[in-house]
Motif scaffolding. Structure first.
Motif, PDB file in Angstrom:
ATOM      1  N   ASP A 104       0.822  -1.214   0.000  1.00 59.09           N
ATOM      2  CA  ASP A 104       0.000   0.000   0.000  1.00 59.09           C
ATOM      3  C   ASP A 104       0.854   1.262   0.000  1.00 59.09           C
ATOM      4  O   ASP A 104       0.420   2.317  -0.475  1.00 59.09           O
ATOM      5  CB  ASP A 104      -0.944   0.001   1.200  1.00 59.09           C
ATOM      6  CG  ASP A 104      -0.197  -0.160   2.511  1.00 59.09           C
ATOM      7  OD1 ASP A 104       0.694  -1.030   2.582  1.00 59.09           O
ATOM      8  OD2 ASP A 104      -0.504   0.572   3.465  1.00 59.09           O
ATOM      9  N   THR A 134      -7.350   7.827  -7.010  1.00 57.59           N
ATOM     10  CA  THR A 134      -8.009   6.594  -6.558  1.00 57.59           C
ATOM     11  C   THR A 134      -7.002   5.597  -6.025  1.00 57.59           C
ATOM     12  O   THR A 134      -7.192   4.987  -4.967  1.00 57.59           O
ATOM     13  CB  THR A 134      -8.807   5.961  -7.709  1.00 57.59           C
ATOM     14  OG1 THR A 134      -9.789   6.896  -8.169  1.00 57.59           O
ATOM     15  CG2 THR A 134      -9.513   4.696  -7.240  1.00 57.59           C
ATOM     16  N   LEU A 135      -5.886   5.448  -6.746  1.00 60.51           N
ATOM     17  CA  LEU A 135      -4.883   4.476  -6.322  1.00 60.51           C
ATOM     18  C   LEU A 135      -4.171   4.896  -5.049  1.00 60.51           C
ATOM     19  O   LEU A 135      -3.958   4.070  -4.144  1.00 60.51           O
ATOM     20  CB  LEU A 135      -3.866   4.247  -7.438  1.00 60.51           C
ATOM     21  CG  LEU A 135      -4.314   3.379  -8.622  1.00 60.51           C
ATOM     22  CD1 LEU A 135      -3.190   3.269  -9.640  1.00 60.51           C
ATOM     23  CD2 LEU A 135      -4.725   1.987  -8.147  1.00 60.51           C
ATOM     24  N   SER A 165      -5.983   4.028  -1.947  1.00 60.81           N
ATOM     25  CA  SER A 165      -6.414   2.637  -1.812  1.00 60.81           C
ATOM     26  C   SER A 165      -5.578   1.911  -0.760  1.00 60.81           C
ATOM     27  O   SER A 165      -4.525   2.375  -0.329  1.00 60.81           O
ATOM     28  CB  SER A 165      -6.303   1.920  -3.160  1.00 60.81           C
ATOM     29  OG  SER A 165      -7.184   2.500  -4.102  1.00 60.81           O
ATOM     30  N   ARG A 166      -6.074   0.730  -0.360  1.00 63.96           N
ATOM     31  CA  ARG A 166      -5.423  -0.077   0.674  1.00 63.96           C
ATOM     32  C   ARG A 166      -5.130  -1.470   0.118  1.00 63.96           C
ATOM     33  O   ARG A 166      -5.970  -2.078  -0.537  1.00 63.96           O
ATOM     34  CB  ARG A 166      -6.313  -0.204   1.916  1.00 63.96           C
ATOM     35  CG  ARG A 166      -6.701   1.133   2.515  1.00 63.96           C
ATOM     36  CD  ARG A 166      -7.610   0.965   3.711  1.00 63.96           C
ATOM     37  NE  ARG A 166      -8.840   0.231   3.411  1.00 63.96           N
ATOM     38  CZ  ARG A 166      -9.893   0.768   2.807  1.00 63.96           C
ATOM     39  NH1 ARG A 166      -9.865   2.039   2.423  1.00 63.96           N
ATOM     40  NH2 ARG A 166     -10.971   0.034   2.570  1.00 63.96           N
ATOM     41  N   GLY A 221      -8.827  -2.319  -0.447  1.00 63.46           N
ATOM     42  CA  GLY A 221      -9.827  -1.299  -0.708  1.00 63.46           C
ATOM     43  C   GLY A 221      -9.457  -0.415  -1.876  1.00 63.46           C
ATOM     44  O   GLY A 221      -8.280  -0.115  -2.108  1.00 63.46           O
ATOM     45  N   LEU A 222     -10.454  -0.012  -2.619  1.00 66.10           N
ATOM     46  CA  LEU A 222     -10.277   0.909  -3.740  1.00 66.10           C
ATOM     47  C   LEU A 222     -10.837   2.253  -3.323  1.00 66.10           C
ATOM     48  O   LEU A 222     -12.042   2.507  -3.412  1.00 66.10           O
ATOM     49  CB  LEU A 222     -10.990   0.382  -4.986  1.00 66.10           C
ATOM     50  CG  LEU A 222     -10.797   1.178  -6.281  1.00 66.10           C
ATOM     51  CD1 LEU A 222      -9.332   1.213  -6.696  1.00 66.10           C
ATOM     52  CD2 LEU A 222     -11.666   0.598  -7.396  1.00 66.10           C
ATOM     53  N   ALA A 223      -9.934   3.114  -2.802  1.00 65.68           N
ATOM     54  CA  ALA A 223     -10.319   4.434  -2.287  1.00 65.68           C
ATOM     55  C   ALA A 223     -11.525   4.281  -1.357  1.00 65.68           C
ATOM     56  O   ALA A 223     -11.559   3.410  -0.499  1.00 65.68           O
ATOM     57  CB  ALA A 223     -10.581   5.393  -3.445  1.00 65.68           C
ATOM     58  N   GLY A 266     -14.346  -1.651  -0.229  1.00 66.27           N
ATOM     59  CA  GLY A 266     -13.344  -2.119   0.715  1.00 66.27           C
ATOM     60  C   GLY A 266     -13.763  -3.422   1.356  1.00 66.27           C
ATOM     61  O   GLY A 266     -14.947  -3.675   1.563  1.00 66.27           O
TER      62      GLY A 266
END
Length: 772
Positions: free
Chosen positions: A275, A285-286, A289-290, A322-324, A328
């Protein structure tokens, strides 16, 4: 059952050596590492004057031998340690703790071992492998992260479910038919990052035992296998720190004495940092993200006195993907195990366990509203086990186990709409009483037999449905809290007979019945965190397996080489499959989506291992079939299961070039999975629809892979050691298929293209390891 138990006790009394007039005395104690105080599991204690007689230290290093009065030479052996030889004049019962010293050439020992030069010949147990995780560090693996589950996949009869994954199938069974225990606590999802890592940090694991359906009577609850992992106790003499830094993860372990020579602790932590690389992206967005996981292993133990020892261990692991703020999911395991060892006498050892296990996941969907989906399975477990070392020929084990299951299949909440929807929780109590007896008749014949009686009760509250053959509801009954919905009682006999042909060879035969009352529903070949566990019910019956096996074992060149060949046949009842288009998750009537049938699995497993020398390793080959039969599938004919693979070959080689360098390689070949490909297509409103005929009538392409590794010890002193590990996963860059999908040809819609997705192709990695 009462008649059976009475017969066993009469048999034990009849053959009890003390029925003879000669006086017997007992020598007992603990086998430990002389440098760290760590208990040594499976150390072999033999008596030179009594060929093929002896015992094995148990899961806490305790041993007990009862012998006629006299003079004896006792030898204690454990892989990687200098043998301990002791002369004993036995005129009364004696306590003798054994301290073994590690050998300097321990790295030259083979990785997978049964600890004794000829233990594979002598012990009656078959279908079992023991793995010492401290000796697995040279095997090349994906991303350079040492993973005990990847080592298990290299054993005969064990196959990975997918490229790079940590899940596995054993003797034709599905991943949900494997019982995975960490310090006795069940792990329901043993995977990180969708299966590419396992939840087990090798730095925290001491010992691993794999049973392929022939497990002793104290284990139960799954059909295919038991994987019993035990955490390190920690060094009770000195403080030590070790760890490693890799390309995508790092780890650290701290251990030391609580009270020197009486108690110790160990804490081991690991985290990935993929991450952190996402934050470097310019894409909003990236970089929001997680993508990471972490886990923590911790254990403490303390010897109250010579007869009482307590242990407290726990595990905490979590994944986040997760995506932003769009989507998630996070999931993870928690376990706590409290143990109390007590010696009633020099012949009776007891262990009491209180165990908690929790697996849960949470999905967040932000589609203009804050929607969450939560699911979990919790276990509260009590175990009481006894070991009675009757004599040098006879050992008795018995105990009781009880587990309360609390299954939450789904809680759906919406913050925006202030609403909540709950799927009905499931409550069940699973209990078992077991008994087993190991007896050596003479220098050539030994037997281990036992019985396990299991009871499963499903409780209310809630509505419970009955369905017809088409999945339609035919009846609904409402049960109150604690009211029994359905009960199942099963007897599970088990026996293994060993006939020693000579000092270097033996034949073994075994039978085992296993039952399973918790069932994994999954239509994915990889580890899916939202896979669903359901209990046996008024619709779902316990799965039952009857396995018979026969094996030949032979050692060569003074036990430097070990060879074994085992054949097995399993008959399976109450197997579960799914209707076409089944909806398994977040479905109150999920049992309406299920089909029930029978199955069979059979095969041949060949294992050749070189134990010692500068070059060692093993070759395993498995020839097998796994088939199911359902009235509603393939016109009621047997068809291959998804995990059916005809051929599986694993070759592992480790070469100790010198004191600085160790080279290693693994090569894998296996038949492709059985799958269902479309047999035709048609058009509906200009959309192409594919037509599927027989279930699992096709095959994925064969899988093969070569991995290379090298370990360089940069520095080694009494106080500090550092090393570098280099590896290449899929060294010859083969395009192994992960998924094959079908779509219309772009230039000719009447034709169909098969599009293959490959995950890993030529993946190098490097990691730095240290210890001080």
């Amino acid at each position: 059952m009462i008649r059976y138990v009475l017969w066993i006790f009469c048999f034990i009394i009849f053959i009890h050596p003390k029925a003879h007039s000669q006086k017997h005395y007992t020598i007992s104690g603990f086998v430990t590492d002389a440098e760290t105080g760590e208990s040594l599991i499976g150390a072999i204690i033999t008596v030179q004057e009594m060929r093929n007689m002896g015992t094995v230290s148990n899961s806490y290093g305790f041993y007990s031998l009862t012998l006629p009065a006299g003079n004896y030479q006792i030898t204690v052996q454990y892989i990687g340690y200098a043998s301990h030889i002791q002369q004993i004049r036995l005129t009364n019962s004696t306590k003798a703790n054994i301290f073994l010293t590690p050998k300097s050439n321990a790295l030259q020992e083979v990785i997978v071992t049964n600890h004794r030069t000829n233990e594979n010949i002598i012990i009656p147990q078959m279908g079992m492998q023991k793995i010492n995780t401290k000796k697995t560090r040279s095997i090349p693996v994906l991303f350079g992260e040492q993973d005990i589950m990847k080592t298990i996949q290299l054993l005969p009869g064990v196959e990975a479910t997918g490229d790079g994954g940590s899940q596995f199938n054993v003797r034709g069974g599905s991943p949900g038919q494997n019982l995975i225990l960490l310090d006795e606590a069940p792990i329901y999802n043993a995977s990180h990052l969708m299966g590419f890592f396992s939840v087990f940090n090798s730095d925290a694991i001491k010992n691993v035992t794999v049973y392929k359906g022939n497990e002793p009577a104290e284990y139960g609850g799954r059909l295919a296998s038991v994987v019993d992992l035990q955490m390190d106790d920690g060094d009770n003499k000195n403080f030590r720190i070790s760890g490693g830094i890799g390309l995508i993860s790092s780890r650290v372990t701290i251990q030391g004495p609580i009270v020197k020579n009486k108690g110790s602790f160990i804490i081991s932590a690991r985290r990935t940092y993929a991450d952190m690389f996402l934050k470097l992206s310019k894409d909003t967005t990236l970089n929001q993200s997680r993508l990471y996981f972490y886990d923590i292993n911790a254990k403490a133990n303390y010897a109250i006195d010579d007869k009482n020892h307590i242990y407290l261990s726990g595990y905490l692991g979590r994944d986040a993907l997760g995506l932003a703020n769009i989507f998630g999911i996070n999931w993870g395991n928690k376990t706590i195990t409290l143990r109390w060892n007590h010696l009633f006498s020099d012949k009776i050892f007891t262990n009491t366990d209180l165990i908690f296990s929790n697996y849960d996941y949470k999905i967040n969907l932000d589609n203009g509203e804050d929607n969450n989906i939560i699911s979990r399975i919790q276990d509260y477990n009590f175990k009481q086990d006894y070991q009675y070392y009757i004599s040098e020929r006879s050992t008795l084990r018995f105990g009781i186990q009880s587990t309360y299951h609390n299954i939450v299949p789904g809680i759906i909440t919406s913050t925006a709409q202030s609403c909540m929807q709950n799927l009905s929780n499931k409550h069940a109590l699973e209990s078992a009483l077991y008994f087993s007896h190991k007896y050596t008749f003479n220098q050539n014949i030994s037997i281990e037999y036992g019985i396990r009686a299991s009871v499963f009760n499903l409780f209310g509250p809630g509505n419970f449905y009955s369905y017809d053959t088409n999945g339609n509801i035919t009846d609904t009954i409402c049960y109150n809290s604690a009211q029994i919905v359905k009960s199942y009682f099963n007897i599970e006999p088990r026996a293994t007979l060993n006939y020693i042909i000579s000092k270097s060879s033996s034949m073994k035969a075994a039978y085992a019945r296993n039952t399973q009352n918790l069932h994994l529903l999954s239509n994915s070949t990889s580890s899916d965190p939202i896979d669903l566990w359901i209990p046996s019910s008024n619709n779902v019956k316990p799965e039952i397996s009857d396995q018979v096996s026969l094996g030949y074992y032979h050692n060569m060149q003074q036990n430097q080489y070990e060879f074994s060949a085992e054949v097995y046949y399993k008959k399976l009842q109450n197997q579960i499959d799914y209707r076409d288009g089944a909806q398994l998750n977040f479905n109150e009537n999920v049992e309406s989506q299920l089909l029930y049938g029978k199955g069979r699995a059979y095969g041949l497993e060949i294992f050749l291992k070189k134990r010692t020398g500068k070059f060692n390793g093993w070759i395993s080959y498995t020839l097998s079939r796994s088939e199911n039969k359902f009235d509603a599938i393939n016109n009621g004919r047997y068809f291959p299961t998804t995990q059916d693979r005809t051929h599986n070959i694993n070759i592992v080689g480790i070469y100790n070039l010198n004191k600085k360098w160790t080279l290693s390689a693994t090569w894998i070949y296996e038949t492709g999975n059985a799958v269902t490909f479309p047999s035709g297509k048609y058009q509906i409103d200009a959309a192409t629809m594919f037509y599927y005929s027989n279930r699992n009538a096709n095959r994925m392409p064969a899988y093969s892979r070569l991995d290379l590794g090298a370990t360089w010890i940069a520095k080694k002193t009494n106080k500090f050691q550092s090393s570098w590990t280099f590896s290449i996963y899929n060294a010859y860059g083969r395009n192994n298929p992960y998924i094959i999908r079908f779509e219309n040809d772009k230039t000719d819609p009447t034709k169909t293209d098969a599009v293959q997705t490959t995950l890993f192709k030529f993946v190098p990695s490097v990691s730095y390891n240290f210890r001080f």
